[in-house]
Design a protein around this motif. Structure first.
Motif, PDB file in Angstrom:
ATOM      1  N   PRO A  45      -0.588  -9.850  -0.321  1.00  0.00           N
ATOM      2  CA  PRO A  45      -0.160  -8.881  -1.325  1.00  0.00           C
ATOM      3  C   PRO A  45      -0.107  -7.477  -0.721  1.00  0.00           C
ATOM      4  O   PRO A  45      -0.883  -7.150   0.166  1.00  0.00           O
ATOM      5  N   GLY A  46       0.836  -6.664  -1.169  1.00  0.00           N
ATOM      6  CA  GLY A  46       0.848  -5.277  -0.724  1.00  0.00           C
ATOM      7  C   GLY A  46       2.018  -4.859   0.122  1.00  0.00           C
ATOM      8  O   GLY A  46       1.974  -3.795   0.751  1.00  0.00           O
ATOM      9  N   ALA A  47       3.106  -5.653   0.165  1.00  0.00           N
ATOM     10  CA  ALA A  47       4.257  -5.260   0.987  1.00  0.00           C
ATOM     11  C   ALA A  47       4.872  -3.962   0.464  1.00  0.00           C
ATOM     12  O   ALA A  47       5.297  -3.106   1.249  1.00  0.00           O
ATOM     13  N   THR A  48       4.920  -3.806  -0.855  1.00  0.00           N
ATOM     14  CA  THR A  48       5.468  -2.568  -1.417  1.00  0.00           C
ATOM     15  C   THR A  48       4.609  -1.376  -1.042  1.00  0.00           C
ATOM     16  O   THR A  48       5.128  -0.301  -0.690  1.00  0.00           O
ATOM     17  N   ILE A  49       3.288  -1.535  -1.117  1.00  0.00           N
ATOM     18  CA  ILE A  49       2.379  -0.461  -0.726  1.00  0.00           C
ATOM     19  C   ILE A  49       2.554  -0.123   0.754  1.00  0.00           C
ATOM     20  O   ILE A  49       2.522   1.048   1.151  1.00  0.00           O
ATOM     21  N   ALA A  50       2.755  -1.145   1.575  1.00  0.00           N
ATOM     22  CA  ALA A  50       2.974  -0.908   3.006  1.00  0.00           C
ATOM     23  C   ALA A  50       4.248  -0.102   3.231  1.00  0.00           C
ATOM     24  O   ALA A  50       4.295   0.787   4.088  1.00  0.00           O
ATOM     25  N   THR A  51       5.293  -0.405   2.461  1.00  0.00           N
ATOM     26  CA  THR A  51       6.542   0.346   2.591  1.00  0.00           C
ATOM     27  C   THR A  51       6.337   1.803   2.215  1.00  0.00           C
ATOM     28  O   THR A  51       6.829   2.714   2.895  1.00  0.00           O
ATOM     29  N   LEU A  52       5.603   2.045   1.135  1.00  0.00           N
ATOM     30  CA  LEU A  52       5.291   3.420   0.739  1.00  0.00           C
ATOM     31  C   LEU A  52       4.473   4.118   1.811  1.00  0.00           C
ATOM     32  O   LEU A  52       4.700   5.300   2.117  1.00  0.00           O
ATOM     33  N   ALA A  53       3.519   3.390   2.395  1.00  0.00           N
ATOM     34  CA  ALA A  53       2.688   3.963   3.450  1.00  0.00           C
ATOM     35  C   ALA A  53       3.525   4.342   4.661  1.00  0.00           C
ATOM     36  O   ALA A  53       3.257   5.364   5.313  1.00  0.00           O
ATOM     37  N   GLY A  54       4.549   3.530   4.966  1.00  0.00           N
ATOM     38  CA  GLY A  54       5.436   3.863   6.075  1.00  0.00           C
ATOM     39  C   GLY A  54       6.123   5.193   5.864  1.00  0.00           C
ATOM     40  O   GLY A  54       6.245   6.012   6.792  1.00  0.00           O
ATOM     41  N   GLY A  55       6.589   5.440   4.643  1.00  0.00           N
ATOM     42  CA  GLY A  55       7.211   6.722   4.344  1.00  0.00           C
ATOM     43  C   GLY A  55       6.213   7.854   4.341  1.00  0.00           C
ATOM     44  O   GLY A  55       6.497   8.959   4.829  1.00  0.00           O
ATOM     45  N   PHE A  56       5.022   7.604   3.802  1.00  0.00           N
ATOM     46  CA  PHE A  56       3.986   8.639   3.731  1.00  0.00           C
ATOM     47  C   PHE A  56       3.526   9.070   5.121  1.00  0.00           C
ATOM     48  O   PHE A  56       3.345  10.260   5.386  1.00  0.00           O
ATOM     49  N   LEU A  57       3.345   8.104   6.015  1.00  0.00           N
ATOM     50  CA  LEU A  57       2.811   8.411   7.339  1.00  0.00           C
ATOM     51  C   LEU A  57       3.864   8.900   8.322  1.00  0.00           C
ATOM     52  O   LEU A  57       3.579   9.761   9.167  1.00  0.00           O
ATOM     53  N   PHE A  58       5.099   8.354   8.217  1.00  0.00           N
ATOM     54  CA  PHE A  58       6.085   8.618   9.261  1.00  0.00           C
ATOM     55  C   PHE A  58       7.367   9.273   8.747  1.00  0.00           C
ATOM     56  O   PHE A  58       8.288   9.512   9.531  1.00  0.00           O
ATOM     57  N   GLY A  59       7.436   9.557   7.450  1.00  0.00           N
ATOM     58  CA  GLY A  59       8.639  10.178   6.906  1.00  0.00           C
ATOM     59  C   GLY A  59       9.759   9.163   6.717  1.00  0.00           C
ATOM     60  O   GLY A  59       9.614   7.973   7.016  1.00  0.00           O
ATOM     61  N   ILE A  60      10.878   9.643   6.212  1.00  0.00           N
ATOM     62  CA  ILE A  60      12.015   8.747   5.978  1.00  0.00           C
ATOM     63  C   ILE A  60      12.466   8.122   7.296  1.00  0.00           C
ATOM     64  O   ILE A  60      12.822   6.941   7.351  1.00  0.00           O
ATOM     65  N   PHE A  61      12.467   8.916   8.372  1.00  0.00           N
ATOM     66  CA  PHE A  61      12.701   8.379   9.709  1.00  0.00           C
ATOM     67  C   PHE A  61      11.617   8.916  10.627  1.00  0.00           C
ATOM     68  O   PHE A  61      11.356  10.120  10.624  1.00  0.00           O
ATOM     69  N   PRO A  62      10.930   8.072  11.367  1.00  0.00           N
ATOM     70  CA  PRO A  62      11.225   6.648  11.610  1.00  0.00           C
ATOM     71  C   PRO A  62      10.580   5.677  10.625  1.00  0.00           C
ATOM     72  O   PRO A  62      10.523   4.472  10.891  1.00  0.00           O
ATOM     73  N   GLY A  63      10.072   6.165   9.482  1.00  0.00           N
ATOM     74  CA  GLY A  63       9.408   5.278   8.537  1.00  0.00           C
ATOM     75  C   GLY A  63      10.269   4.105   8.092  1.00  0.00           C
ATOM     76  O   GLY A  63       9.805   2.966   8.036  1.00  0.00           O
ATOM     77  N   THR A  64      11.548   4.394   7.795  1.00  0.00           N
ATOM     78  CA  THR A  64      12.449   3.315   7.384  1.00  0.00           C
ATOM     79  C   THR A  64      12.624   2.294   8.501  1.00  0.00           C
ATOM     80  O   THR A  64      12.629   1.079   8.255  1.00  0.00           O
ATOM     81  N   LEU A  65      12.760   2.766   9.724  1.00  0.00           N
ATOM     82  CA  LEU A  65      12.900   1.868  10.872  1.00  0.00           C
ATOM     83  C   LEU A  65      11.674   0.973  11.017  1.00  0.00           C
ATOM     84  O   LEU A  65      11.793  -0.247  11.204  1.00  0.00           O
ATOM     85  N   TYR A  66      10.490   1.570  10.909  1.00  0.00           N
ATOM     86  CA  TYR A  66       9.264   0.783  11.037  1.00  0.00           C
ATOM     87  C   TYR A  66       9.159  -0.245   9.915  1.00  0.00           C
ATOM     88  O   TYR A  66       8.730  -1.389  10.146  1.00  0.00           O
ATOM     89  N   ASN A  67       9.504   0.150   8.697  1.00  0.00           N
ATOM     90  CA  ASN A  67       9.440  -0.774   7.564  1.00  0.00           C
ATOM     91  C   ASN A  67      10.407  -1.943   7.735  1.00  0.00           C
ATOM     92  O   ASN A  67      10.062  -3.100   7.461  1.00  0.00           O
ATOM     93  N   VAL A  68      11.620  -1.645   8.179  1.00  0.00           N
ATOM     94  CA  VAL A  68      12.613  -2.694   8.379  1.00  0.00           C
ATOM     95  C   VAL A  68      12.174  -3.642   9.490  1.00  0.00           C
ATOM     96  O   VAL A  68      12.282  -4.871   9.352  1.00  0.00           O
ATOM     97  N   LEU A  69      11.664  -3.103  10.587  1.00  0.00           N
ATOM     98  CA  LEU A  69      11.200  -3.940  11.692  1.00  0.00           C
ATOM     99  C   LEU A  69      10.063  -4.859  11.238  1.00  0.00           C
ATOM    100  O   LEU A  69      10.071  -6.065  11.519  1.00  0.00           O
ATOM    101  N   GLY A  70       9.085  -4.295  10.559  1.00  0.00           N
ATOM    102  CA  GLY A  70       7.953  -5.093  10.117  1.00  0.00           C
ATOM    103  C   GLY A  70       8.361  -6.189   9.153  1.00  0.00           C
ATOM    104  O   GLY A  70       7.942  -7.349   9.293  1.00  0.00           O
ATOM    105  N   ALA A  71       9.194  -5.842   8.160  1.00  0.00           N
ATOM    106  CA  ALA A  71       9.627  -6.824   7.166  1.00  0.00           C
ATOM    107  C   ALA A  71      10.484  -7.907   7.806  1.00  0.00           C
ATOM    108  O   ALA A  71      10.332  -9.102   7.502  1.00  0.00           O
TER     109      ALA A  71
END
Length: 227
Positions: free
Chosen positions: A61-87
């Protein structure tokens, strides 16, 4: 066996991590996470992608929270890249495990049995790029189930991987952008509004992309009628 291990890990993880992969936990540990990111950016980036991959691969559980954390920690970029890679990496692992464990047998039995399900399976194979892309662009089917259906239908790895990585980009971009604004949400003591994906400015373009991905299927059907 690989698929059974994933199911077992999902059951254990749903209990063990139910209090850790939450918005409240992210809010509570945000300062420590930001400090670690600032001190060890490379390790924070690699660790985040690895953690996101594990969450998806083990169906925790928590994929949505992880996606939010990616944006919070790394910004829209590279946060989006990290989220897409992980998923995408996690989804590929689930797909591969299902194919090795059950997928080949299920696919062969469906084909041998014939009937409506076999025709549906063949239709998915013929239009695999369009169907897989639509499943990702408009996530009506749960993410975990969308990883299993292609495995049981006998879809090859490359179409699955490519359509997964491309198809989840729009949704990842939306949720990552929400995560990038969490600092203000935390300051107000509120929770993020995740219903944004169902608003017209977001849902409209997603549906448009889904319709565009369905165009090859429509053209094939028209050509068959003409023939």
């Amino acid at each position: 066996m690989p698929f059974a291990l994933i199911l077992a890990a999902a059951a254990v993880g749903a209990f063990a991590f139910r209090d850790l992969l939450t918005f409240d936990a992210l809010a509570q540990h945000r300062e420590a996470l930001l400090a670690f990111r600032d001190a060890h950016y490379l390790w924070a980036s690699l660790g985040f992608v690895a953690a996101y991959t594990a969450i998806v691969a083990l169906s925790l559980p928590g994929a949505t929270i992880a996606t939010l954390a990616g944006g919070f920690l790394f910004g829209i970029f590279p946060g989006t890249l990290y989220n897409v890679l992980g998923a995408a990496l996690g989804a590929i692992m689930v797909f591969a495990a299902a194919r090795v464990g059950l997928g080949a047998d299920v696919s062969a039995k469906i084909a041998a049995r014939g009937g409506a399900v076999a025709r549906l399976q063949e239709g998915l194979r013929v239009n695999q790029w369009s169907v897989l892309l639509m499943m990702r662009l408009v996530p009506v089917v749960p993410f975990f189930v969308a990883n299993l259906i292609p495995a049981f239908a006998g879809i090859r790895l490359v179409p699955f991987a490519v359509t997964t990585m491309v198809g989840i980009i729009p949704g990842a971009l939306v949720f990552t952008s929400v995560g990038a604004g969490l600092a203000e949400v935390f300051a107000r003591g509120e929770a993020p509004d995740l219903s944004i994906i169902f608003t017209a400015p977001v849902l409209g373009p997603l549906l448009g992309l889904a319709a565009l991905s369905a165009l090859p299927m429509v053209i094939k059907a028209l050509r068959r009628k003409e023939a």
